[in-house]
Design a protein around this motif. Structure first.
Motif, PDB file in Angstrom:
ATOM      1  N   LEU A   1     -13.256   2.855   0.215  1.00  0.00           N
ATOM      2  CA  LEU A   1     -12.110   3.304   0.998  1.00  0.00           C
ATOM      3  C   LEU A   1     -10.998   2.280   0.831  1.00  0.00           C
ATOM      4  CD1 LEU A   1     -10.899   5.315   3.039  1.00  0.00           C
ATOM      5  CD2 LEU A   1     -11.777   3.820   4.842  1.00  0.00           C
ATOM      6  N   SER A   2      -9.789   2.755   0.577  1.00  0.00           N
ATOM      7  CA  SER A   2      -8.659   1.838   0.470  1.00  0.00           C
ATOM      8  C   SER A   2      -7.477   2.354   1.283  1.00  0.00           C
ATOM      9  CB  SER A   2      -8.239   1.630  -0.992  1.00  0.00           C
ATOM     10  OG  SER A   2      -7.613   2.783  -1.502  1.00  0.00           O
ATOM     11  N   GLU A   3      -6.723   1.398   1.772  1.00  0.00           N
ATOM     12  CA  GLU A   3      -5.484   1.657   2.508  1.00  0.00           C
ATOM     13  C   GLU A   3      -4.375   0.919   1.779  1.00  0.00           C
ATOM     14  OE1 GLU A   3      -5.216   3.494   5.411  1.00  0.00           O
ATOM     15  OE2 GLU A   3      -7.350   3.965   5.272  1.00  0.00           O
ATOM     16  N   SER A   4      -3.269   1.594   1.528  1.00  0.00           N
ATOM     17  CA  SER A   4      -2.159   0.975   0.810  1.00  0.00           C
ATOM     18  C   SER A   4      -0.850   1.142   1.559  1.00  0.00           C
ATOM     19  CB  SER A   4      -1.992   1.599  -0.585  1.00  0.00           C
ATOM     20  OG  SER A   4      -3.043   1.225  -1.434  1.00  0.00           O
ATOM     21  N   MET A   5      -0.038   0.103   1.494  1.00  0.00           N
ATOM     22  CA  MET A   5       1.345   0.136   1.964  1.00  0.00           C
ATOM     23  C   MET A   5       2.194  -0.124   0.724  1.00  0.00           C
ATOM     24  SD  MET A   5       3.617   0.438   4.344  1.00  0.00           S
ATOM     25  CE  MET A   5       2.789   0.246   5.902  1.00  0.00           C
ATOM     26  N   ILE A   6       3.159   0.761   0.471  1.00  0.00           N
ATOM     27  CA  ILE A   6       3.970   0.607  -0.727  1.00  0.00           C
ATOM     28  C   ILE A   6       5.458   0.604  -0.394  1.00  0.00           C
ATOM     29  CG2 ILE A   6       2.238   1.553  -2.284  1.00  0.00           C
ATOM     30  CD1 ILE A   6       3.670   4.178  -2.265  1.00  0.00           C
ATOM     31  N   THR A   7       6.199  -0.060  -1.270  1.00  0.00           N
ATOM     32  CA  THR A   7       7.660  -0.065  -1.228  1.00  0.00           C
ATOM     33  C   THR A   7       8.138   0.682  -2.460  1.00  0.00           C
ATOM     34  OG1 THR A   7       7.669  -2.203  -0.118  1.00  0.00           O
ATOM     35  CG2 THR A   7       9.728  -1.511  -1.154  1.00  0.00           C
ATOM     36  N   LEU A   8       9.073   1.586  -2.267  1.00  0.00           N
ATOM     37  CA  LEU A   8       9.603   2.402  -3.349  1.00  0.00           C
ATOM     38  C   LEU A   8      10.993   1.928  -3.758  1.00  0.00           C
ATOM     39  CD1 LEU A   8       8.636   5.796  -1.719  1.00  0.00           C
ATOM     40  CD2 LEU A   8       7.456   4.693  -3.633  1.00  0.00           C
ATOM     41  N   ARG A   9      11.269   2.091  -5.037  1.00  0.00           N
ATOM     42  CA  ARG A   9      12.611   1.820  -5.555  1.00  0.00           C
ATOM     43  C   ARG A   9      12.909   2.877  -6.614  1.00  0.00           C
ATOM     44  NH1 ARG A   9      11.896  -3.078  -7.605  1.00  0.00           N
ATOM     45  NH2 ARG A   9      11.625  -2.313  -9.714  1.00  0.00           N
ATOM     46  N   ASP A  10      13.975   3.638  -6.408  1.00  0.00           N
ATOM     47  CA  ASP A  10      14.369   4.697  -7.343  1.00  0.00           C
ATOM     48  C   ASP A  10      13.220   5.674  -7.644  1.00  0.00           C
ATOM     49  OD1 ASP A  10      16.937   3.580  -7.540  1.00  0.00           O
ATOM     50  OD2 ASP A  10      16.308   2.247  -9.171  1.00  0.00           O
ATOM     51  N   GLY A  11      12.460   6.026  -6.597  1.00  0.00           N
ATOM     52  CA  GLY A  11      11.396   7.004  -6.753  1.00  0.00           C
ATOM     53  C   GLY A  11      10.121   6.476  -7.383  1.00  0.00           C
ATOM     54  N   LYS A  12      10.032   5.166  -7.596  1.00  0.00           N
ATOM     55  CA  LYS A  12       8.849   4.562  -8.209  1.00  0.00           C
ATOM     56  C   LYS A  12       8.259   3.516  -7.270  1.00  0.00           C
ATOM     57  CE  LYS A  12       9.281   6.183 -12.562  1.00  0.00           C
ATOM     58  NZ  LYS A  12       8.233   6.678 -13.418  1.00  0.00           N
ATOM     59  N   ILE A  13       6.968   3.249  -7.421  1.00  0.00           N
ATOM     60  CA  ILE A  13       6.314   2.209  -6.634  1.00  0.00           C
ATOM     61  C   ILE A  13       6.730   0.848  -7.196  1.00  0.00           C
ATOM     62  CG2 ILE A  13       4.113   1.193  -5.942  1.00  0.00           C
ATOM     63  CD1 ILE A  13       2.898   4.043  -6.297  1.00  0.00           C
ATOM     64  N   ALA A  14       7.353   0.028  -6.337  1.00  0.00           N
ATOM     65  CA  ALA A  14       7.792  -1.308  -6.743  1.00  0.00           C
ATOM     66  C   ALA A  14       6.813  -2.377  -6.262  1.00  0.00           C
ATOM     67  CB  ALA A  14       9.186  -1.592  -6.207  1.00  0.00           C
ATOM     68  N   GLU A  15       6.256  -2.186  -5.067  1.00  0.00           N
ATOM     69  CA  GLU A  15       5.292  -3.131  -4.506  1.00  0.00           C
ATOM     70  C   GLU A  15       4.193  -2.345  -3.803  1.00  0.00           C
ATOM     71  OE1 GLU A  15       7.453  -5.568  -1.769  1.00  0.00           O
ATOM     72  OE2 GLU A  15       8.467  -6.677  -3.336  1.00  0.00           O
ATOM     73  N   GLN A  16       2.980  -2.870  -3.898  1.00  0.00           N
ATOM     74  CA  GLN A  16       1.845  -2.246  -3.227  1.00  0.00           C
ATOM     75  C   GLN A  16       0.914  -3.334  -2.713  1.00  0.00           C
ATOM     76  OE1 GLN A  16      -0.325   0.553  -5.625  1.00  0.00           O
ATOM     77  NE2 GLN A  16      -1.862   0.929  -4.062  1.00  0.00           N
ATOM     78  N   ILE A  17       0.484  -3.175  -1.474  1.00  0.00           N
ATOM     79  CA  ILE A  17      -0.573  -4.009  -0.901  1.00  0.00           C
ATOM     80  C   ILE A  17      -1.723  -3.064  -0.605  1.00  0.00           C
ATOM     81  CG2 ILE A  17      -1.298  -5.478   0.997  1.00  0.00           C
ATOM     82  CD1 ILE A  17       1.674  -6.212   1.370  1.00  0.00           C
TER      83      ILE A  17
END
Length: 121
Positions: free
Chosen positions: A98-114
């Protein structure tokens, strides 16, 4: 005002990427300079595994998707340039992840993921 040619990130695009037979569609969701931090039993918060750049992320995801396992998007919330989601996976032998992710988007793409993940033991 400029027009973006990148597809908008959505729960549907993420679902298609995560639940696909290969990593191809999922890899396309990441920016060229994306960074992923992975936290689990072996790579704890003070020393997470860090995967940098589209090529490194693609190699990691291609390795994961070469394994005999299924992936399922359990839930996703997108708000502006942030998203959070839960993913469940199961190996052929019944081991679950099981995984949980928080992501930051830039221009419709994933820029950062934890990503925080846990396995059956």
């Amino acid at each position: 005002m400029g027009t973006s040619t990148s597809p908008a990130f959505s729960a549907d695009t993420l679902r298609r990427g995560l639940e696909g037979e290969s990593a191809t569609n999922l890899v396309e969701l990441y920016a060229d300079d994306a960074e992923m931090r992975i936290i689990d039993r072996n790579t704890q918060p003070s020393h997470p595994k860090v995967v940098r750049g589209h090529d490194e992320i693609a190699a990691m995801l291609e390795d994961v998707y070469s394994r005999d396992m299924t992936h399922k998007l359990e839930g996703c919330v997108v708000q502006g340039d942030r998203a959070a989601y839960s993913e469940s996976c199961e190996y052929a032998d019944g081991v679950r992840v099981l995984s949980e992710s928080m992501i930051t988007l830039r221009d419709g793409k994933i820029a950062e993921q934890i990503m925080i993940q846990a396995w059956d033991e």
